[in-house]
Motif scaffolding. Structure first.
Motif, PDB file in Angstrom:
ATOM      1  N   ARG A  85      11.729  88.074  -4.498  1.00 47.42           N
ATOM      2  CA  ARG A  85      12.559  88.468  -3.354  1.00 47.42           C
ATOM      3  C   ARG A  85      13.278  87.260  -2.768  1.00 47.42           C
ATOM      4  NH1 ARG A  85       8.265  92.628  -0.451  1.00 47.42           N
ATOM      5  NH2 ARG A  85       8.761  94.468  -1.729  1.00 47.42           N
ATOM      6  N   GLU A  86      12.562  86.135  -2.664  1.00 48.64           N
ATOM      7  CA  GLU A  86      13.195  84.916  -2.147  1.00 48.64           C
ATOM      8  C   GLU A  86      14.357  84.490  -3.037  1.00 48.64           C
ATOM      9  OE1 GLU A  86      10.208  81.959  -1.823  1.00 48.64           O
ATOM     10  OE2 GLU A  86       9.119  82.957  -0.197  1.00 48.64           O
ATOM     11  N   LEU A  87      14.140  84.521  -4.356  1.00 50.23           N
ATOM     12  CA  LEU A  87      15.196  84.113  -5.284  1.00 50.23           C
ATOM     13  C   LEU A  87      16.378  85.085  -5.242  1.00 50.23           C
ATOM     14  CD1 LEU A  87      13.041  83.015  -8.364  1.00 50.23           C
ATOM     15  CD2 LEU A  87      14.228  81.544  -6.726  1.00 50.23           C
ATOM     16  N   THR A  88      16.070  86.375  -5.083  1.00 57.57           N
ATOM     17  CA  THR A  88      17.152  87.360  -5.006  1.00 57.57           C
ATOM     18  C   THR A  88      18.019  87.130  -3.779  1.00 57.57           C
ATOM     19  OG1 THR A  88      15.781  89.003  -6.151  1.00 57.57           O
ATOM     20  CG2 THR A  88      17.676  89.825  -4.901  1.00 57.57           C
ATOM     21  N   VAL A  89      17.366  86.878  -2.653  1.00 62.66           N
ATOM     22  CA  VAL A  89      18.108  86.599  -1.418  1.00 62.66           C
ATOM     23  C   VAL A  89      18.937  85.327  -1.569  1.00 62.66           C
ATOM     24  CG1 VAL A  89      17.863  85.956   1.006  1.00 62.66           C
ATOM     25  CG2 VAL A  89      16.494  87.818   0.073  1.00 62.66           C
ATOM     26  N   ALA A  90      18.339  84.290  -2.177  1.00 57.04           N
ATOM     27  CA  ALA A  90      19.059  83.029  -2.368  1.00 57.04           C
ATOM     28  C   ALA A  90      20.269  83.224  -3.279  1.00 57.04           C
ATOM     29  CB  ALA A  90      18.120  81.979  -2.944  1.00 57.04           C
ATOM     30  N   GLN A  91      20.087  84.002  -4.355  1.00 59.22           N
ATOM     31  CA  GLN A  91      21.194  84.255  -5.273  1.00 59.22           C
ATOM     32  C   GLN A  91      22.312  85.033  -4.583  1.00 59.22           C
ATOM     33  OE1 GLN A  91      20.514  87.077  -8.482  1.00 59.22           O
ATOM     34  NE2 GLN A  91      21.598  85.758  -9.914  1.00 59.22           N
ATOM     35  N   GLY A 142      33.300  90.009 -13.376  1.00 57.71           N
ATOM     36  CA  GLY A 142      33.046  89.121 -12.251  1.00 57.71           C
ATOM     37  C   GLY A 142      31.569  88.867 -12.049  1.00 57.71           C
ATOM     38  N   PHE A 143      31.276  87.806 -11.310  1.00 53.13           N
ATOM     39  CA  PHE A 143      29.887  87.441 -11.046  1.00 53.13           C
ATOM     40  C   PHE A 143      29.170  88.548 -10.288  1.00 53.13           C
ATOM     41  CE2 PHE A 143      26.599  85.645  -8.338  1.00 53.13           C
ATOM     42  CZ  PHE A 143      25.855  84.933  -9.255  1.00 53.13           C
ATOM     43  N   GLY A 144      29.889  89.196  -9.337  1.00 52.34           N
ATOM     44  CA  GLY A 144      29.261  90.244  -8.550  1.00 52.34           C
ATOM     45  C   GLY A 144      28.785  91.396  -9.408  1.00 52.34           C
ATOM     46  N   LEU A 145      29.617  91.854 -10.354  1.00 51.29           N
ATOM     47  CA  LEU A 145      29.239  92.960 -11.224  1.00 51.29           C
ATOM     48  C   LEU A 145      28.125  92.549 -12.176  1.00 51.29           C
ATOM     49  CD1 LEU A 145      32.726  94.539 -12.006  1.00 51.29           C
ATOM     50  CD2 LEU A 145      30.928  95.460 -10.539  1.00 51.29           C
ATOM     51  N   ARG A 146      28.171  91.323 -12.677  1.00 55.33           N
ATOM     52  CA  ARG A 146      27.088  90.871 -13.567  1.00 55.33           C
ATOM     53  C   ARG A 146      25.759  90.837 -12.819  1.00 55.33           C
ATOM     54  NH1 ARG A 146      30.856  86.937 -15.140  1.00 55.33           N
ATOM     55  NH2 ARG A 146      29.644  85.313 -14.068  1.00 55.33           N
ATOM     56  N   SER A 147      25.804  90.349 -11.592  1.00 56.53           N
ATOM     57  CA  SER A 147      24.586  90.302 -10.788  1.00 56.53           C
ATOM     58  C   SER A 147      24.060  91.704 -10.504  1.00 56.53           C
ATOM     59  CB  SER A 147      24.858  89.566  -9.469  1.00 56.53           C
ATOM     60  OG  SER A 147      23.725  89.592  -8.630  1.00 56.53           O
ATOM     61  N   LEU A 148      24.963  92.626 -10.206  1.00 59.16           N
ATOM     62  CA  LEU A 148      24.539  93.997  -9.941  1.00 59.16           C
ATOM     63  C   LEU A 148      23.976  94.660 -11.193  1.00 59.16           C
ATOM     64  CD1 LEU A 148      27.398  95.242  -7.596  1.00 59.16           C
ATOM     65  CD2 LEU A 148      25.001  94.904  -6.994  1.00 59.16           C
TER      66      LEU A 148
END
Length: 383
Positions: free
Chosen positions: A177-183, A342-348
């Protein structure tokens, strides 16, 4: 009331099965003693010992700590052992096994094995010397005690391993969760830098040019001021979009489709016409799945405003049994042929896979862009 009791009287670490066995055997021990019709000092000693065992059970710790309660485990073991000489007719031995298991919980497995060895030797000697029985009887009783002890310690070891695995899993989940928030913060910081930062840079240059040419070329200076003014409006709109993006999942108490509809409605005033519909019987979603859906809609609407040049965006949330599908389509220009996702779609897409679902995005036939998320209602169940 139960909630008003001290924590040690309602210890959540105490295994339920041990509680059931303890109270059952405590009653059986008392009944066995009464059936022998002991009287006088022996009966009084047995009653006091039984009361002590009961009281100590209520304060027994079931986890390693440095408090005073860790010494209670030893006293409880001794109290159960003395039930035998006090006249329990050997029915108390399961209580002694529970006491040994408690030693393992509080003082470790080595201490429990030491107690078993010491108790086995004492049992053998007492059968031969105290009760005057033969060596064969002593070996048989000691063997039974050792076998049952091994069984109880095996159960105890399994419980301890499960506790350790659960603690490790909880620590890992907290770290994820911490890493997800940081990312997410890093991604949003980069996006804000690229959008608002660019606008502010151009505004600064325009105002500097206006200041430089205010006397030599007033008309050119006013052109720069007008350009800065227009860019300020765009930067303000961008800032408002990011404020919307940072809003929590539960918007004014709304969750599920209501939260998504609220998010879609919040893009009114951006020059984008947004419609949203829900298909099928809505079912409650796990928080992780709901958050992914929220972020997918958020990303789809933001991209349509910032990049696609779209005039209309349509969101569709469909429930089908144990799955839910969210589709966002727009009538914009789509994605450039040479552009990567995009980075946003890859992350999602990674977040969708993490809950057992999939996310795809690409140009639509006839024009426009589509983002499609297919997720299980319960996180971790593969679609």
């Amino acid at each position: 009331m139960l909630l008003s009791r001290p924590l040690w009287l309602r210890d959540a670490d105490r295994p339920v099965l041990f509680s059931v066995v303890f109270w059952t055997m405590l009653g059986a021990t008392a009944i066995a003693h009464v059936s022998h019709r002991e009287t006088g000092g022996m009966a009084v000693a047995f009653g006091v010992d039984l009361a002590v065992v009961t009281a100590l059970w209520l304060v027994l710790p079931w986890r390693r700590d440095g408090g005073w309660r860790r010494h209670v485990a030893v006293v409880f073991l001794l109290a159960t052992l003395t039930l035998g000489p006090a006249g329990s007719a050997e029915v108390h031995q399961l209580l002694t096994l529970i006491a040994i298991a408690n030693i393992a919980f509080v003082h470790g497995m080595r201490a429990a094995f030491f107690i078993i060895g010491w108790t086995s030797a004492a049992l053998f000697v007492s059968v031969v010397m105290w009760f005057g029985r033969g060596v064969t009887d002593a070996v048989a009783q000691t063997a039974v005690f050792v076998v049952f002890s091994a069984f109880v310690l095996g159960m105890t070891s399994a419980v301890l391993e499960a506790r350790s695995a659960r603690a490790d899993a909880q620590r890992l989940l907290a770290r994820v969760r911490e890493l997800t928030v940081a990312q997410e913060r890093a991604r949003m910081g980069a996006e804000m830098h690229d959008s608002i930062g660019h606008h502010l840079t151009v505004i600064k240059m325009s105002l500097e040019n206006a200041e430089r040419f205010r006397t030599r070329s007033p008309e050119a200076a006013w052109d720069d001021v007008r350009q800065a003014k227009g860019l300020t409006v765009e930067a303000l709109a961008d800032a408002r979009r990011w404020v919307r993006a940072l809003r929590p999942l539960a918007l004014e108490g709304r969750v599920g489709s209501a939260a998504l509809e609220r998010l879609a409605a919040s893009f009114d005033g951006t020059g984008l016409a947004v419609s949203f519909e829900v298909v099928g019987g809505e079912v409650p979603l796990e928080p992780d799945v709901e958050l992914v859906l929220y972020r997918v809609l958020q990303e789809g609407l933001t991209n349509a405003v910032r990049h696609a040049g779209a005039r209309h965006v349509r969101g569709r949330l469909a429930f089908d049994g144990g799955h839910v599908q969210l589709v966002i389509t727009d009538d914009g220009r789509g994605r450039d042929d040479g552009a990567a996702g995009g980075f946003g779609l890859r992350s999602l897409a990674e977040r969708a896979r993490a809950v057992g679902g999939t996310l795809t995005a690409g140009d639509r036939r006839g024009g426009g862009f589509e983002v499609r998320a297919e997720l299980p209602v319960r996180a971790g169940v593969a679609s």
